[in-house]
Design an enzyme around this catalytic site. Structure first.
Site, PDB file in Angstrom:
ATOM      1  N   ASP A   1       0.776  -1.103   0.029  1.00 36.27           N
ATOM      2  CA  ASP A   1      -0.088  -0.260  -0.016  1.00 36.27           C
ATOM      3  C   ASP A   1       0.858   1.176  -0.144  1.00 36.27           C
ATOM      4  OD1 ASP A   1      -2.303   1.528  -0.054  1.00 36.27           O
ATOM      5  OD2 ASP A   1      -2.923   1.185   2.022  1.00 36.27           O
TER       6      ASP A   1
ATOM      7  N   ASN B   1     -10.103  -3.977  -6.386  1.00 32.04           N
ATOM      8  CA  ASN B   1      -9.320  -3.228  -7.071  1.00 32.04           C
ATOM      9  C   ASN B   1      -9.910  -2.812  -8.784  1.00 32.04           C
ATOM     10  OD1 ASN B   1      -5.934  -4.005  -5.641  1.00 32.04           O
ATOM     11  ND2 ASN B   1      -7.524  -2.266  -5.332  1.00 32.04           N
TER      12      ASN B   1
END
Ligand code: FPP
Length: 242
Positions: free
Chosen positions: A17, A66
């Site tokens: 991340d 995503n």
């Protein structure tokens, strides 16, 4: 650091991340951060699996959720995966690292699936460590997919009963539990990552954005892990009055 002598997690998970924020901080597009993240991941994964004693590394590189990102970003990431798997397969083979994937194949495009299948095939006999790319992965999907297969096998008498050991065999891969779960960038969430496997994991949330999460930062993480007292729901009576 002499980490070989310390308590080392067998299976480490990393929720990648902060690539986007790393790039934005430098006035660049998000894709620039993903490229830097992918280069860091390649270097770091080889370090983790060949130098630290960790046997399995699961990395969350693309979640089922995503796909909600812009077409431009999804296309960029798919192109990056394809390119990296094609380019890096020889390096992983030489380093004796076996590559596997966890996640749904649908709706990944044929060109991505092809490079995934090729790198799996090319490294399948490697024994020096397992790098598990969680790509189009979701913890809920994995549990649902396992449940559907279990239902089928129970109906057809392939299995008679179900316990944790049997259930694990129906997951994308029957891996040992995650001991240590790292999420970079200062976010404190699990985001649907390996829900079954991470049930007793120790968590670690460094502030560092992923492209800067290097070998030294990983060593610091391991040092922190060695200080944790893992009891798995029990009590260490040697350390406590009872
Ligand atoms: C999430 O945070 C990160 C991703 C969705 C992509 C991670 C992908 C890579 C590191 C590339 C991996 C490459 C290969 C070859 C497997 P974010 O980067 O969107 O960060 P943000 O929260 O700062 O926007």
């Amino acid at each position: 650091m002499e980490i070989q002598k310390m308590k080392i997690p067998r299976h480490v998970g990393i929720i990648v991340d902060g690539n986007g924020r790393w790039a934005e901080k430098r006035g660049k597009k998000r894709s620039y951060g993903h490229k830097a993240g992918s280069e860091n991941l390649e270097k770091l994964s080889r370090y983790i699996l060949t130098k630290t004693g960790v046997e399995i590394l699961s990395v969350y590189v693309f979640s089922t959720e995503n796909f909600k990102r812009s077409v431009e970003e999804v296309d960029y990431l798919m192109g990056l995966f394809t390119k990296k798997f094609k380019n890096d397969s020889k390096k992983y083979k030489q380093e004796n690292i076996r590559i596997i994937f966890s996640g749904r194949r649908e709706p990944l495009k044929e060109e991505v699936l092809k490079t995934m299948d090729e790198i799996v095939e090319m490294t399948k006999d490697n024994t020096g460590g397992i790098l598990n790319f969680c790509l189009n992965y979701g913890g809920h999907s994995e549990i649902i997919d396992a449940t559907l297969k279990i239902h089928h096998d129970l109906e057809n008498g392939v299995i008679q009963e179900l316990d944790e050991t049997v259930f694990s065999k129906y997951l994308y891969h029957d891996l040992p539990p995650i001991d240590f779960l790292i999420r970079t960038s200062g976010e404190y969430r699990i985001s649907n990552f390996m829900l079954w496997q991470a049930s007793y994991a120790e968590f670690y949330f460094p502030e560092t954005y992923f492209p800067d999460f290097n070998e030294e930062k990983f060593d610091q993480a391991i040092l922190e892990y060695t200080k944790r007292d893992r009891r798995f729901g029990g009590i260490d009576y040697e350390k406590k009055d009872h």
